[in-house]
Design a protein around this motif. Sequence first.
Motif, PDB file in Angstrom:
ATOM      1  N   TRP A 241      -0.948  -1.584   1.462  1.00  0.00           N
ATOM      2  CA  TRP A 241      -1.147  -2.449   2.615  1.00  0.00           C
ATOM      3  C   TRP A 241      -0.299  -3.712   2.446  1.00  0.00           C
ATOM      4  O   TRP A 241       0.101  -4.066   1.348  1.00  0.00           O
ATOM      5  CB  TRP A 241      -2.619  -2.817   2.791  1.00  0.00           C
ATOM      6  N   THR A 243       0.336  -7.780   4.502  1.00  0.00           N
ATOM      7  CA  THR A 243       0.032  -8.750   5.556  1.00  0.00           C
ATOM      8  C   THR A 243       1.162  -9.772   5.607  1.00  0.00           C
ATOM      9  O   THR A 243       1.913  -9.944   4.641  1.00  0.00           O
ATOM     10  CB  THR A 243      -1.296  -9.476   5.275  1.00  0.00           C
ATOM     11  N   GLY A 244       1.287 -10.450   6.745  1.00  0.00           N
ATOM     12  CA  GLY A 244       2.317 -11.472   6.906  1.00  0.00           C
ATOM     13  C   GLY A 244       3.683 -10.901   7.181  1.00  0.00           C
ATOM     14  O   GLY A 244       4.688 -11.614   7.036  1.00  0.00           O
ATOM     15  N   ALA A 289       3.955 -13.402   2.837  1.00  0.00           N
ATOM     16  CA  ALA A 289       3.596 -11.978   2.853  1.00  0.00           C
ATOM     17  C   ALA A 289       2.832 -11.599   1.583  1.00  0.00           C
ATOM     18  O   ALA A 289       3.120 -12.106   0.496  1.00  0.00           O
ATOM     19  CB  ALA A 289       4.848 -11.116   2.984  1.00  0.00           C
ATOM     20  N   LYS A 290       1.854 -10.723   1.755  1.00  0.00           N
ATOM     21  CA  LYS A 290       1.072 -10.223   0.629  1.00  0.00           C
ATOM     22  C   LYS A 290       1.079  -8.697   0.636  1.00  0.00           C
ATOM     23  O   LYS A 290       1.052  -8.070   1.691  1.00  0.00           O
ATOM     24  CB  LYS A 290      -0.365 -10.740   0.700  1.00  0.00           C
TER      25      LYS A 290
END
Length: 431
Positions: A241, A243-244, A289-290
């Motif tokens: 996954w 994010t960002g 971002a992660k």
Amino acid sequence: MTQEDLLLQLLQRLNEPLARYADLDRYYTGKQPLAFLSPEAKVALGNRFGIMSSNIPRLTVTALAERLRITGFSGDAGLWADWIHNDLDQTSGVAHREALLLGDSYVIVWARNGRPLVTVESAKQVSVLTDPGTRQIVAAVKRWEEKPANVTHAVLYLPDRIVRLKADQVGTVTATGFNTVNEIANPLGVVPVVNLRNSDQIIGDFGTSEIDDLKPLVDALNKSLADMMVTSEYVGRPRRWATGIELTEEPVLDDNGDPILDEADQPVMREVNPIPEGHRAMISENDQAKFGQLQAADLSGYEASVRVLLGQIMAVSTLPAHYVGVFSDNPASADALRAAEASLTARAEARQQTFGRAWEQVARLMIAVRDGRDPAQTGDIRVQWADAATRSVAQEADAVVKLFQAGLLPASYALSKLGYSDDEIAKINAA
């Protein structure tokens, strides 16, 4: 009862179990549909796992059939030569497998050029009627189709005559559709058809299949295996996954590879993952971002389910653990393997007794055809079976030699215990 009524009754009896036979064939070939599956799961899976099948039914039938090997007959020295001449040393195994699977198989004995002609027949083509008092076969029919010629053939077997019939269409199931082609006398005085029935009960219209009790267990096993494969496909691998990261867009294309336009003549776009599944490295210019990874699904629950079901399958089928792929860390000794196969051996010996009487009837008919005698006056014929237990040649020879040296067995009987036929024993004694 007229011949037409008798033929109608036989044809009805022949047609009655055909749907059941088709179902048993599907299980034997591993092509049965998945059971215990919800309608929603069927829609989601489509036909991706429709062929997932562990073919335990075929293993159950063949494991028993391979222990049913006829090695000779006592009471007639020349019978074994006719047995070999008719390839029954090979086709008798087919009769056993058919009887174990469908519950019944048949053998027809007649004459050709003065010698017995014996054929193994399927329960899908042959049916019989028996006398309720004596349980002797009083009539039989064999029906088969010749599709290129669009013809259905049938042969009616009676104690006094054999009637050959033909219908000018395929799929004839009524007696009125058949016409008599020819009729010959039956000098044997009995119906030359023998039924090999696999049944633990004396009274019954049809035999029982070895896989009848296994069908729900095999369905449950296949469902567990299919669930395990689905879980492995969707959540068995760790999912990544992020994010960002801004999603990218690409146009939706038609079958010709051209962009699909909306009402404003603008390309229809769809959002896609900016990091394709096949990329091993994930890169983002956004410092916020992660990235991470979800935990993979644990499949050990399916293993426990499979072991429980295999345990039930082994209990019902008497298959030992090493037959169905359940192994221990240490290889078992030869004595331990024989002990594990004790229940299977006992069931095979019971089937030898069940089928032995039918093969003795076949032997009497063969002698009657060969010598022109009454089948009831052919003497005491006994079938000889190979040992149903798993034993090496060295172990069997060692045990027989010790009994012979102790004076408990004569030489001829010791040779028969080693699996030699009457003809081979005669040649050994002559040498």
